[in-house]
Design a protein around this motif. Sequence first.
Motif, mmCIF file in Angstrom:
data_model
loop_
_atom_site.group_PDB
_atom_site.id
_atom_site.type_symbol
_atom_site.label_atom_id
_atom_site.label_comp_id
_atom_site.label_asym_id
_atom_site.label_seq_id
_atom_site.Cartn_x
_atom_site.Cartn_y
_atom_site.Cartn_z
ATOM 1 N N TRP A 115 0.846 -1.201 0.000
ATOM 2 C CA TRP A 115 0.000 0.000 0.000
ATOM 3 C C TRP A 115 0.880 1.250 0.000
ATOM 4 C CZ3 TRP A 115 0.136 -3.734 3.764
ATOM 5 C CH2 TRP A 115 0.779 -3.407 4.960
ATOM 6 N N GLY A 116 0.250 2.342 -0.433
ATOM 7 C CA GLY A 116 0.969 3.612 -0.504
ATOM 8 C C GLY A 116 0.586 4.369 -1.760
ATOM 9 N N ASN A 117 1.370 5.395 -2.061
ATOM 10 C CA ASN A 117 1.040 6.284 -3.194
ATOM 11 C C ASN A 117 0.987 5.539 -4.521
ATOM 12 O OD1 ASN A 117 0.909 8.486 -1.481
ATOM 13 N ND2 ASN A 117 3.101 8.900 -1.655
ATOM 14 N N VAL A 118 1.824 4.518 -4.677
ATOM 15 C CA VAL A 118 1.755 3.667 -5.872
ATOM 16 C C VAL A 118 1.457 2.225 -5.450
ATOM 17 C CG1 VAL A 118 3.163 5.135 -7.365
ATOM 18 C CG2 VAL A 118 4.280 3.414 -5.940
ATOM 19 N N GLY A 119 0.689 2.109 -4.371
ATOM 20 C CA GLY A 119 0.279 0.785 -3.915
ATOM 21 C C GLY A 119 1.423 -0.071 -3.399
ATOM 22 N N GLY A 120 2.502 0.592 -2.971
ATOM 23 C CA GLY A 120 3.647 -0.168 -2.456
ATOM 24 C C GLY A 120 4.416 -0.900 -3.551
ATOM 25 N N ALA A 121 4.186 -0.504 -4.816
ATOM 26 C CA ALA A 121 4.768 -1.262 -5.944
ATOM 27 C C ALA A 121 6.297 -1.290 -5.903
ATOM 28 C CB ALA A 121 4.289 -0.675 -7.273
ATOM 29 N N VAL A 139 5.357 -14.968 -6.564
ATOM 30 C CA VAL A 139 4.290 -15.142 -7.550
ATOM 31 C C VAL A 139 4.049 -13.825 -8.293
ATOM 32 C CG1 VAL A 139 3.241 -16.935 -6.110
ATOM 33 C CG2 VAL A 139 2.270 -14.631 -6.107
ATOM 34 N N ARG A 140 3.536 -13.962 -9.517
ATOM 35 C CA ARG A 140 3.351 -12.781 -10.371
ATOM 36 C C ARG A 140 2.294 -11.827 -9.810
ATOM 37 N NH1 ARG A 140 -0.315 -12.297 -14.898
ATOM 38 N NH2 ARG A 140 0.193 -10.407 -16.037
ATOM 39 N N ARG A 141 1.205 -12.392 -9.313
ATOM 40 C CA ARG A 141 0.109 -11.550 -8.848
ATOM 41 C C ARG A 141 0.477 -10.865 -7.542
ATOM 42 N NH1 ARG A 141 -3.784 -12.196 -13.063
ATOM 43 N NH2 ARG A 141 -3.786 -14.388 -13.619
ATOM 44 N N SER A 142 0.028 -9.635 -7.390
ATOM 45 C CA SER A 142 0.159 -8.938 -6.120
ATOM 46 C C SER A 142 -1.059 -8.044 -5.950
ATOM 47 C CB SER A 142 1.457 -8.118 -6.070
ATOM 48 O OG SER A 142 1.592 -7.340 -7.233
ATOM 49 N N VAL A 143 -1.248 -7.552 -4.749
ATOM 50 C CA VAL A 143 -2.343 -6.617 -4.499
ATOM 51 C C VAL A 143 -1.726 -5.287 -4.089
ATOM 52 C CG1 VAL A 143 -4.360 -6.091 -3.082
ATOM 53 C CG2 VAL A 143 -3.934 -8.450 -3.808
ATOM 54 N N HIS A 144 -2.188 -4.215 -4.741
ATOM 55 C CA HIS A 144 -1.669 -2.879 -4.462
ATOM 56 C C HIS A 144 -2.818 -1.990 -3.992
ATOM 57 C CE1 HIS A 144 2.206 -3.925 -6.124
ATOM 58 N NE2 HIS A 144 1.567 -4.511 -7.119
ATOM 59 N N ILE A 145 -2.734 -1.580 -2.752
ATOM 60 C CA ILE A 145 -3.788 -0.737 -2.180
ATOM 61 C C ILE A 145 -3.399 0.722 -2.425
ATOM 62 C CG2 ILE A 145 -5.091 -0.186 -0.100
ATOM 63 C CD1 ILE A 145 -4.196 -2.975 0.999
ATOM 64 N N LEU A 146 -4.121 1.332 -3.352
ATOM 65 C CA LEU A 146 -3.807 2.701 -3.784
ATOM 66 C C LEU A 146 -4.481 3.730 -2.861
ATOM 67 C CD1 LEU A 146 -4.204 1.942 -7.574
ATOM 68 C CD2 LEU A 146 -2.079 2.694 -6.456
ATOM 69 N N PRO A 147 -4.044 4.994 -2.954
ATOM 70 C CA PRO A 147 -4.618 6.023 -2.074
ATOM 71 C C PRO A 147 -6.140 6.134 -2.140
ATOM 72 C CG PRO A 147 -2.621 6.846 -3.074
ATOM 73 C CD PRO A 147 -2.900 5.517 -3.723
ATOM 74 N N LEU A 151 -6.690 6.041 1.669
ATOM 75 C CA LEU A 151 -6.864 7.296 2.405
ATOM 76 C C LEU A 151 -8.207 7.391 3.134
ATOM 77 C CD1 LEU A 151 -5.075 9.914 0.110
ATOM 78 C CD2 LEU A 151 -4.245 8.827 2.213
ATOM 79 N N PRO A 152 -9.326 6.991 2.493
ATOM 80 C CA PRO A 152 -10.587 7.043 3.251
ATOM 81 C C PRO A 152 -10.555 6.164 4.508
ATOM 82 C CG PRO A 152 -11.022 6.828 0.903
ATOM 83 C CD PRO A 152 -9.549 6.642 1.080
ATOM 84 N N ILE A 153 -9.811 5.061 4.462
ATOM 85 C CA ILE A 153 -9.683 4.217 5.659
ATOM 86 C C ILE A 153 -8.837 4.946 6.700
ATOM 87 C CG2 ILE A 153 -8.804 2.033 6.551
ATOM 88 C CD1 ILE A 153 -9.269 0.839 3.706
ATOM 89 N N MET A 154 -7.714 5.532 6.252
ATOM 90 C CA MET A 154 -6.821 6.232 7.190
ATOM 91 C C MET A 154 -7.519 7.409 7.864
ATOM 92 S SD MET A 154 -3.219 6.293 5.168
ATOM 93 C CE MET A 154 -1.995 6.392 6.450
ATOM 94 N N LYS A 155 -8.380 8.091 7.074
ATOM 95 C CA LYS A 155 -9.077 9.263 7.627
ATOM 96 C C LYS A 155 -10.296 8.876 8.458
ATOM 97 C CE LYS A 155 -7.894 12.271 3.717
ATOM 98 N NZ LYS A 155 -8.450 12.744 2.412
ATOM 99 N N GLY A 156 -10.604 7.599 8.505
ATOM 100 C CA GLY A 156 -11.773 7.159 9.254
ATOM 101 C C GLY A 156 -13.079 7.383 8.518
ATOM 102 N N GLU A 157 -12.989 7.691 7.223
ATOM 103 C CA GLU A 157 -14.214 7.924 6.448
ATOM 104 C C GLU A 157 -14.848 6.611 5.994
ATOM 105 O OE1 GLU A 157 -12.275 11.991 4.558
ATOM 106 O OE2 GLU A 157 -12.753 10.320 3.224
ATOM 107 N N ARG A 158 -13.999 5.576 5.901
ATOM 108 C CA ARG A 158 -14.523 4.256 5.519
ATOM 109 C C ARG A 158 -13.906 3.212 6.422
ATOM 110 N NH1 ARG A 158 -15.547 2.298 -0.424
ATOM 111 N NH2 ARG A 158 -16.710 0.823 0.856
ATOM 112 N N ASP A 159 -14.648 2.137 6.588
ATOM 113 C CA ASP A 159 -14.201 1.029 7.399
ATOM 114 C C ASP A 159 -13.416 0.055 6.505
ATOM 115 O OD1 ASP A 159 -14.274 -0.338 9.865
ATOM 116 O OD2 ASP A 159 -15.652 -1.785 8.947
ATOM 117 N N ALA A 160 -12.269 -0.416 7.000
ATOM 118 C CA ALA A 160 -11.461 -1.339 6.186
ATOM 119 C C ALA A 160 -12.264 -2.572 5.786
ATOM 120 C CB ALA A 160 -10.216 -1.748 6.964
ATOM 121 N N ALA A 161 -13.120 -3.032 6.701
ATOM 122 C CA ALA A 161 -13.868 -4.270 6.447
ATOM 123 C C ALA A 161 -14.817 -4.137 5.259
ATOM 124 C CB ALA A 161 -14.644 -4.671 7.701
#
Length: 196
Positions: A115-121, A139-147, A151-161
């Motif tokens: 995760w991060g500005n470029v999804g931790g790429a 493995v080739r596949r990865s998951v990248h959590i983009l802003p 950001l909505p999770i970090m700001k408390g605007e959305r729930d991670a779940a």
Amino acid sequence: MPHIQVIQGSTRDGRFSDNVVDWVHQALKARDGVSVAVTDLRDHPLPFLDQGSPARSPRDYKSGEIAAFAQTVDRADGFIVLTPEYNHGYPAVLKNAIDHAFVEWNRKPIAFVGWGNVGGARAVEQLRAVAVELEMAPVRRSVHILPSVMLPIMKGERDAATALPQLDPQLDLLVDDLLWWADALAAARGRDAVAA
Ligand SMILES: Cc1cc2nc3c(=O)[nH]c(=O)nc-3n(C[C@H](O)[C@H](O)[C@H](O)COP(=O)(O)O)c2cc1C
């Protein structure tokens, strides 16, 4: 049954990884015939590496803390590493933990969620290179959590779940790949053990 370790790669106060770990853990638990555990590096307070290369003295553990971490790695058939990006790299605490083992990592698959500005790429790409030196199969596949998701999770605007499941398709593909390699390489390691 493959045993998969989810490794939480950040330890700082207020870490975002606490939002990610349950989501990944649950995705693995939902699969039939998979054993899964979470390794939090906070529970493994290792010294900065102060010994010779573990590649040269396999499983020769200098302390109980080192043994506990390395044996956790040893028991696994595959890994999902959860990593942030710090200054375009991955966390030092994660590299220090990785360097405390060698044969325990060998010939096992590893996948990454970043995760991060470029999804931790950038962090993930660096970890792939490290994994190859550890004789692992990244493995080739990865998951990248983009802003847009992070950001909505970090700001408390959305729930991670509720926010992270929009990335379920990517996570499912990653888990598919990881489990294929975990089964294949466990069988191959088993044949090696019989021949030895
Ligand atoms: C020391 C430091 C350096 C950072 N550098 C980057 C960076 O290079 N790229 C990026 O996308 N985010 C960077 N960030 C922001 C992180 O993506 C953000 O803090 C994230 O929450 C880190 O994950 P963590 O909370 O699990 O530690 C940095 C954060 C820290 C603390």
